[in-house]
Design an enzyme around this catalytic site. Structure first.
Site, short mmCIF file in Angstrom:
data_model
loop_
_atom_site.label_atom_id
_atom_site.label_comp_id
_atom_site.label_asym_id
_atom_site.label_seq_id
_atom_site.Cartn_x
_atom_site.Cartn_y
_atom_site.Cartn_z
N CYS A 161 -3.76 -1.30 -5.95
CA CYS A 161 -2.87 -0.64 -4.98
C CYS A 161 -3.64 -0.34 -3.69
O CYS A 161 -4.58 0.46 -3.69
CB CYS A 161 -2.34 0.65 -5.61
N CYS A 193 -3.44 3.28 -2.58
CA CYS A 193 -4.28 4.11 -3.45
C CYS A 193 -5.73 4.07 -2.97
O CYS A 193 -6.41 5.10 -2.95
CB CYS A 193 -4.21 3.63 -4.90
#
Length: 121
Positions: A30, A33
């Site tokens: 991600c 993230c």
């Protein structure tokens, strides 16, 4: 130090910790993230252990993902010292939002207190 939580370590960690907890749920793939990861380190330095800053890779820890009903990442949870979830957030946002979440559980702010603080009421 930002603590890495797992399905195996979480139960003892949550039971033994007497401080507020901030958790980022993420996956290594991600991009958003990964953008947030340095903020966790900044938070850990800022709070000096008064709030436990932690993270959990949901791709390797399905029980925790299920427990918190994680369907998208990054997902953030702020838990007070009484083990109650006080705030949640989804997505990569302004870093101040994450500090506000941690402040809320550290200083026991209500939503209205945070609103007044942010907007000067």
């Amino acid at each position: 130090m930002v603590i890495e939580l797992t399905d195996g370590t979480y139960p003892d960690f949550i039971q033994q910790t007497q401080k507020p907890i901030f958790i980022e749920f993420y996956t290594p793939m991600c991009g958003a993230c990964q953008q947030v990861m340095p903020i966790l380190t900044e938070m850990d330095i800022h709070y000096k252990g008064d709030v436990v800053i932690s993270k959990c890779d949901v791709s390797k820890n399905p029980r925790l993902a299920k427990k918190y009903r994680i369907q998208s990442v990054p997902f953030f949870v702020a838990i007070n010292k009484d083990k109650k979830i006080k705030d949640v957030e989804l997505g990569a946002l302004d870093p101040m939002r994450y500090f506000d979440m941690a402040d809320r559980v550290l200083y026991n702010y209500s939503w209205w207190d945070l609103f007044k603080k942010k907007f000067g009421f």
